[in-house]
Design a protein around this motif. Structure first.
Motif, PDB file in Angstrom:
ATOM      1  N   LYS A 159       6.823   9.224 -12.300  1.00 40.80           N
ATOM      2  CA  LYS A 159       7.088  10.527 -12.911  1.00 40.80           C
ATOM      3  C   LYS A 159       8.537  10.942 -12.667  1.00 40.80           C
ATOM      4  CE  LYS A 159       5.341  15.232 -13.388  1.00 40.80           C
ATOM      5  NZ  LYS A 159       6.687  15.823 -13.446  1.00 40.80           N
ATOM      6  N   PHE A 160       9.040  10.652 -11.474  1.00 36.73           N
ATOM      7  CA  PHE A 160      10.442  10.915 -11.141  1.00 36.73           C
ATOM      8  C   PHE A 160      11.356  10.146 -12.094  1.00 36.73           C
ATOM      9  CE2 PHE A 160      14.302   9.834  -8.715  1.00 36.73           C
ATOM     10  CZ  PHE A 160      14.717  11.084  -8.286  1.00 36.73           C
ATOM     11  N   MET A 161      10.999   8.916 -12.398  1.00 37.49           N
ATOM     12  CA  MET A 161      11.774   8.130 -13.353  1.00 37.49           C
ATOM     13  C   MET A 161      11.755   8.781 -14.735  1.00 37.49           C
ATOM     14  SD  MET A 161      10.812   4.187 -12.360  1.00 37.49           S
ATOM     15  CE  MET A 161      11.667   3.565 -13.821  1.00 37.49           C
ATOM     16  N   ASN A 162      10.573   9.173 -15.198  1.00 28.26           N
ATOM     17  CA  ASN A 162      10.467   9.848 -16.497  1.00 28.26           C
ATOM     18  C   ASN A 162      11.322  11.108 -16.546  1.00 28.26           C
ATOM     19  OD1 ASN A 162       6.919   9.170 -17.231  1.00 28.26           O
ATOM     20  ND2 ASN A 162       8.729   7.905 -17.470  1.00 28.26           N
ATOM     21  N   ASP A 163      11.284  11.884 -15.475  1.00 29.69           N
ATOM     22  CA  ASP A 163      12.007  13.154 -15.436  1.00 29.69           C
ATOM     23  C   ASP A 163      13.517  12.963 -15.449  1.00 29.69           C
ATOM     24  OD1 ASP A 163       9.583  14.450 -15.341  1.00 29.69           O
ATOM     25  OD2 ASP A 163       9.642  14.815 -13.182  1.00 29.69           O
ATOM     26  N   ASN A 164      13.978  11.780 -14.995  1.00 29.47           N
ATOM     27  CA  ASN A 164      15.419  11.561 -14.853  1.00 29.47           C
ATOM     28  C   ASN A 164      15.958  10.455 -15.751  1.00 29.47           C
ATOM     29  OD1 ASN A 164      16.372  13.378 -12.465  1.00 29.47           O
ATOM     30  ND2 ASN A 164      14.431  12.491 -11.780  1.00 29.47           N
ATOM     31  N   GLY A 165      15.178  10.107 -16.779  1.00 25.50           N
ATOM     32  CA  GLY A 165      15.691   9.229 -17.814  1.00 25.50           C
ATOM     33  C   GLY A 165      15.740   7.753 -17.489  1.00 25.50           C
ATOM     34  N   TYR A 166      14.970   7.307 -16.507  1.00 25.04           N
ATOM     35  CA  TYR A 166      14.918   5.882 -16.171  1.00 25.04           C
ATOM     36  C   TYR A 166      13.770   5.229 -16.942  1.00 25.04           C
ATOM     37  CZ  TYR A 166      17.977   6.733 -12.110  1.00 25.04           C
ATOM     38  OH  TYR A 166      19.023   7.060 -11.283  1.00 25.04           O
ATOM     39  N   GLU A 167      14.075   4.213 -17.734  1.00 27.84           N
ATOM     40  CA  GLU A 167      13.059   3.559 -18.556  1.00 27.84           C
ATOM     41  C   GLU A 167      12.650   2.189 -18.030  1.00 27.84           C
ATOM     42  OE1 GLU A 167      14.655   3.518 -22.485  1.00 27.84           O
ATOM     43  OE2 GLU A 167      14.541   5.699 -22.728  1.00 27.84           O
ATOM     44  N   ALA A 168      13.352   1.693 -17.015  1.00 30.16           N
ATOM     45  CA  ALA A 168      13.044   0.379 -16.452  1.00 30.16           C
ATOM     46  C   ALA A 168      13.214   0.435 -14.942  1.00 30.16           C
ATOM     47  CB  ALA A 168      13.960  -0.692 -17.043  1.00 30.16           C
ATOM     48  N   VAL A 169      12.402  -0.380 -14.251  1.00 33.69           N
ATOM     49  CA  VAL A 169      12.463  -0.426 -12.795  1.00 33.69           C
ATOM     50  C   VAL A 169      12.527  -1.872 -12.329  1.00 33.69           C
ATOM     51  CG1 VAL A 169       9.931  -0.392 -12.542  1.00 33.69           C
ATOM     52  CG2 VAL A 169      11.383   0.342 -10.638  1.00 33.69           C
ATOM     53  N   ARG A 201       0.836  -1.208   0.000  1.00 36.74           N
ATOM     54  CA  ARG A 201       0.000   0.000   0.000  1.00 36.74           C
ATOM     55  C   ARG A 201       0.866   1.252   0.000  1.00 36.74           C
ATOM     56  NH1 ARG A 201      -2.681  -1.057   5.936  1.00 36.74           N
ATOM     57  NH2 ARG A 201      -0.795  -0.855   7.202  1.00 36.74           N
ATOM     58  N   ASN A 202       2.050   1.198   0.616  1.00 33.26           N
ATOM     59  CA  ASN A 202       2.951   2.350   0.567  1.00 33.26           C
ATOM     60  C   ASN A 202       3.451   2.576  -0.855  1.00 33.26           C
ATOM     61  OD1 ASN A 202       4.683   4.453   1.819  1.00 33.26           O
ATOM     62  ND2 ASN A 202       6.325   3.100   1.157  1.00 33.26           N
ATOM     63  N   TYR A 203       3.744   1.480  -1.560  1.00 36.84           N
ATOM     64  CA  TYR A 203       4.206   1.619  -2.933  1.00 36.84           C
ATOM     65  C   TYR A 203       3.114   2.224  -3.820  1.00 36.84           C
ATOM     66  CZ  TYR A 203       6.920   0.436  -7.126  1.00 36.84           C
ATOM     67  OH  TYR A 203       7.642   0.491  -8.293  1.00 36.84           O
ATOM     68  N   GLU A 204       1.896   1.744  -3.669  1.00 32.26           N
ATOM     69  CA  GLU A 204       0.799   2.315  -4.457  1.00 32.26           C
ATOM     70  C   GLU A 204       0.578   3.785  -4.115  1.00 32.26           C
ATOM     71  OE1 GLU A 204      -2.730  -0.055  -4.346  1.00 32.26           O
ATOM     72  OE2 GLU A 204      -1.698  -1.897  -4.918  1.00 32.26           O
ATOM     73  N   ARG A 205       0.777   4.139  -2.865  1.00 31.67           N
ATOM     74  CA  ARG A 205       0.641   5.520  -2.413  1.00 31.67           C
ATOM     75  C   ARG A 205       1.614   6.449  -3.140  1.00 31.67           C
ATOM     76  NH1 ARG A 205       2.231   4.866   3.130  1.00 31.67           N
ATOM     77  NH2 ARG A 205       0.149   4.040   3.506  1.00 31.67           N
ATOM     78  N   HIS A 206       2.794   5.929  -3.463  1.00 28.56           N
ATOM     79  CA  HIS A 206       3.851   6.747  -4.062  1.00 28.56           C
ATOM     80  C   HIS A 206       4.066   6.485  -5.548  1.00 28.56           C
ATOM     81  CE1 HIS A 206       5.062   7.023   0.247  1.00 28.56           C
ATOM     82  NE2 HIS A 206       5.496   8.219  -0.119  1.00 28.56           N
ATOM     83  N   LEU A 207       3.297   5.581  -6.140  1.00 33.20           N
ATOM     84  CA  LEU A 207       3.637   5.046  -7.448  1.00 33.20           C
ATOM     85  C   LEU A 207       3.661   6.098  -8.557  1.00 33.20           C
ATOM     86  CD1 LEU A 207       4.489   2.336  -8.509  1.00 33.20           C
ATOM     87  CD2 LEU A 207       2.115   1.807  -9.033  1.00 33.20           C
ATOM     88  N   ASP A 208       2.637   6.918  -8.657  1.00 39.30           N
ATOM     89  CA  ASP A 208       2.620   7.932  -9.715  1.00 39.30           C
ATOM     90  C   ASP A 208       3.795   8.896  -9.586  1.00 39.30           C
ATOM     91  OD1 ASP A 208       0.221   7.801 -11.612  1.00 39.30           O
ATOM     92  OD2 ASP A 208      -0.748   7.480  -9.687  1.00 39.30           O
ATOM     93  N   LYS A 209       4.036   9.337  -8.373  1.00 36.49           N
ATOM     94  CA  LYS A 209       5.146  10.269  -8.142  1.00 36.49           C
ATOM     95  C   LYS A 209       6.484   9.608  -8.475  1.00 36.49           C
ATOM     96  CE  LYS A 209       6.993  13.369  -4.572  1.00 36.49           C
ATOM     97  NZ  LYS A 209       6.865  13.800  -3.141  1.00 36.49           N
ATOM     98  N   ALA A 210       6.626   8.335  -8.098  1.00 35.65           N
ATOM     99  CA  ALA A 210       7.869   7.616  -8.357  1.00 35.65           C
ATOM    100  C   ALA A 210       8.100   7.405  -9.847  1.00 35.65           C
ATOM    101  CB  ALA A 210       7.850   6.278  -7.630  1.00 35.65           C
TER     102      ALA A 210
END
Length: 704
Positions: free
Chosen positions: A433-443, A422-431
């Motif tokens: 978007k952070f990846m998109n902003d900093n060039g991360y294409e895979a997690v 539930r903590n991950y889902e709470r932060h998922l969109d923000k996380a």
């Protein structure tokens, strides 16, 4: 793409119902029989080449808080047959195209006294059987709770099985090979310690389960398209040799909350008298829906290195400081903390890996331990563990993004959830978007430890839904997902090919936790990989871990040549060169194979296979005429004999063979290898030694 539908529809009056139905596979080698017993219990049986594979077995579901379960008192009210044939192209895979060809029987049942209907749909392929329960929209069956699914698989004998203990939370066990009748006595020894585990029975095992009959029939039991349902274990009645489904419960003990219309996952039985055909089966993928992502151009296979093995082996740490007894994100001030001097994810060190990746042609760099919170992340039932966007003071996100970009390297994000879904889902969109902003294409996601909310399990319905939510949310941000400690795959990567990797088994990390059996990698392709590729993280060159991590006395139970072969035998579009930079620099000639080997294929040929003993695979790199061969061997040394008749006739190739030396052995001489080059053609026959825990790898390049 070719599709062909030939259907016949049969509707009987109640007075003239046929209580038995038969279905044959397209080539006629399989025969499935469905029937109702005298009390209206649905049953099925399966034969392969006129031999019993599954004896008459019951079907049905036991419901909770319901006057009558979906077990018996059924009559057949409708029966439909169809033939389907198509060829589809996966976004990535072992082959460039896959044929999906089956004959189908859908039986509609009506239950006396309740007027509730269910459909049992069977699909019979030339490599096995898939079947599932379907719950049509109806007024008498809308919402219901599953107490237990009662699907049976009655075996025709006391087969030899490669199994891991039934568990609600982990598949990270070594495989045990035994007769079915021996499972009960071996069960306690088969369970090693894990960060999160819960068994349920002395005869419980997990799928994908691989078996072999005394007369040489290979049988694999699994499931496909696990969506909005609990993961299936199997419980064995070792007196009758009957497996019965055992679903993973939630915190209340319930096995599934169903709202009609809906379906169960497919239950699968893959069968052959040739072990190679089990490995080559695409039935699990074919039982999943076609790709739902319209634009897949951003989904690309990846070969990567990373800051990971050094933490796994205790050479360095995920945590930044030793100053704090506990962390509260947003309150704990890391700027005042003294660095512990062992933190691996620091900017300077990560740049070394970026340089290494750029120099040797790797696509990406994974970094674990980059974000705040690792000091007390595990074992505290802590809900707010990480926020997935706040780096440690010594990890410069912007600088590393620009540096990696300048080197032509992609950074791979790591999101460890510590089981707090539930903590991950709470932060998922923000996380994301952070990846998109900093060039991360895979997690790479992680779910180490007990699941939160408390009492839930890694494989219960709501947590299965969480994993699926992450995959689908990632599509919105064009992010590829590599899930660790999540549920074992069931072919969903066909529908969502951004699900580019999974762990869900005992991976290479356990070689640093005491070791895995040397034949482990000869079993995994027959079990775990039936449902989809595994991020096994191969490529370890230094087997004596204590040489670089003094406190770790573990040894890797593999030869170096075996580690090279894994890039071919353990199929994945996501492959890591997992060892340390300095260990690769010691063996640049062997490292060349990891640099050369492809991660996406147009053809795959299984040349030799026996579960628990050996596997030899040849694969053609997509878009080229180059082939790669991998052979992995178990405990007993053997000579592998193969023919290269898959090569294009009339052409010559240069084969570079990376093999065990004559005195190689995974325990006593694991780094002993030879490299030789020879000219080969489609007529060439090769005879090659595979040492104990060893193997060989071959790159074959067309001569110009």
């Amino acid at each position: 793409m070719k599709k062909l539908f030939l259907a016949s529809f049969i509707l009987f009056a109640f007075s003239s119902i046929a209580t038995a139905q038969q279905l044959k596979s397209p080539q006629g080698e399989f025969e499935m029989n469905f029937s109702l017993t005298s009390d209206g219990t649905p049953t099925y049986s399966l034969k392969y080449k006129n031999k019993e594979v599954v004896k008459t077995s019951k079907l049905g579901l036991e419901l909770k808080n319901d006057k009558k379960s979906l077990l018996n008192d059924f009559t057949i009210v409708d029966s439909k047959t169809a033939t389907f044939d198509e060829t589809w192209k996966p976004v990535w895979g072992e082959v460039a195209q896959i044929r999906n060809h089956y004959n189908e029987l859908a039986v509609t049942l009506n239950q006396k006294g309740t007027d509730r209907k269910i459909v049992i749909r069977f699909r019979l392929f030339d490599d096995g059987l898939g079947f599932r329960y379907e719950f049509p929209s109806q007024k008498n069956l809308v919402y219901f709770v599953i107490k237990e699914e009662r699907t049976q698989f009655a075996m025709a004998g006391n087969h030899t099985a490669h199994w891991i203990s039934g568990d609600y939370d982990t598949q990270e066990y070594d495989y045990t090979t035994s007769k079915l009748s021996e499972i009960r006595n071996l069960s306690s020894k088969a369970r090693s310690e894990n960060a999160s585990q819960e068994g349920f029975s002395d005869t419980g095992v997990q799928t994908s389960l691989m078996m072999k009959s005394n007369d040489g029939i290979y049988i694999n039991l699994h499931e496909a398209a696990l969506i909005n349902y609990s993961c299936m274990n199997l419980n064995l009645d070792d007196k009758k040799m009957i497996f019965e489904s055992h679903l993973t419960p939630d915190a209340k003990g319930d096995k599934g909350y169903i709202q009609a219309p809906s379906t169960s996952p497919w239950r699968t039985v893959i069968v052959s008298d040739d072990a190679r055909e089990i490995l080559d089966s695409k039935m699990t993928l074919n039982l999943n829906d076609p790709c739902k992502i319209e634009d897949t151009s951003w989904i690309k296979p990846v070969k990567y290195v990373g800051v990971w093995w050094e933490m796994i082996t205790n050479k360095s740490t995920w945590s930044y400081t030793n100053d704090f007894p506990a962390i509260q994100l947003g309150i704990t001030d890391y700027s005042k903390a003294k660095p512990n001097g062992t933190h691996g994810a620091n900017t300077a060190h990560v740049k070394e890996y970026i340089d290494f990746a750029s120099k040797h042609g790797f696509d990406g760099v994974l970094v674990e331990g980059w974000n705040q919170g690792w000091e007390d992340w595990f074992g505290h039932a802590k809900d707010y563990v990480f926020d997935f966007v706040t780096p440690y003071p010594d990890f410069d996100v912007k600088d590393l993004h620009e540096y990696a970009k300048s080197k032509g390297v992609k950074m791979i994000m790591h999101h460890e959830t510590s089981g707090s879904t539930r903590n991950y889902e709470r932060h998922l969109d923000k996380a994301f978007k952070f990846m998109n902003d900093n060039g991360y294409e895979a997690v790479k996601t992680g779910y180490v430890g007990p699941i939160l909310p408390v009492g839930e399990h890694h494989y219960s319905q709501s947590i299965i839904n969480h994993y699926q939510y992450v995959i689908e949310k990632a599509v919105d941000y064009k992010i590829m997902v590599n899930a660790h400690e999540a549920v074992r795959p069931t072919g969903i990567c066909r529908t969502y090919p951004n699900m580019i990797g999974n762990e869900a088994a005992r991976g290479t990390e356990f070689q640093a936790f005491g070791g895995s059996k040397p034949n482990h990698v000869t079993i995994l392709p027959f079990t775990r990989l039936i449902g989809g590729p595994m991020d096994y993280t191969p490529g370890i060159f230094e087997m004596n871990i204590q040489k670089f991590s003094p406190t770790n006395t573990s040894k890797v139970n593999s030869t170096l040549a075996n580690q090279l072969a894994l890039y071919v035998t353990m199929y994945s579009p996501l492959q890591m060169a997992a060892d340390l930079i300095e260990n690769y620099n010691q063996f640049p000639d062997a490292f060349q194979f990891i640099k050369d080997v492809a991660v996406d294929w147009s053809e795959s040929k299984y040349l030799e296979a026996e579960p628990g003993d050996y596997i030899t695979v040849a694969r053609k790199a997509k878009g080229t005429n180059n082939w790669f061969i991998g052979n992995v061997n178990g405990e007993t040394p053997r000579t592998s004999n193969i023919t290269l008749n898959f090569l294009e006739k009339g052409k010559k190739y240069t084969a570079t063979i990376y093999a065990d030396a004559k005195d190689a052995h995974y325990k006593t001489n694991p780094q002993a290898y030879t490299i030789r080059k020879i000219t080969v053609t489609s007529k060439t026959k090769l005879s090659q030694l595979s040492a104990s825990g060893g193997g060989y790898a071959i790159s074959i390049v067309e001569n110009k």
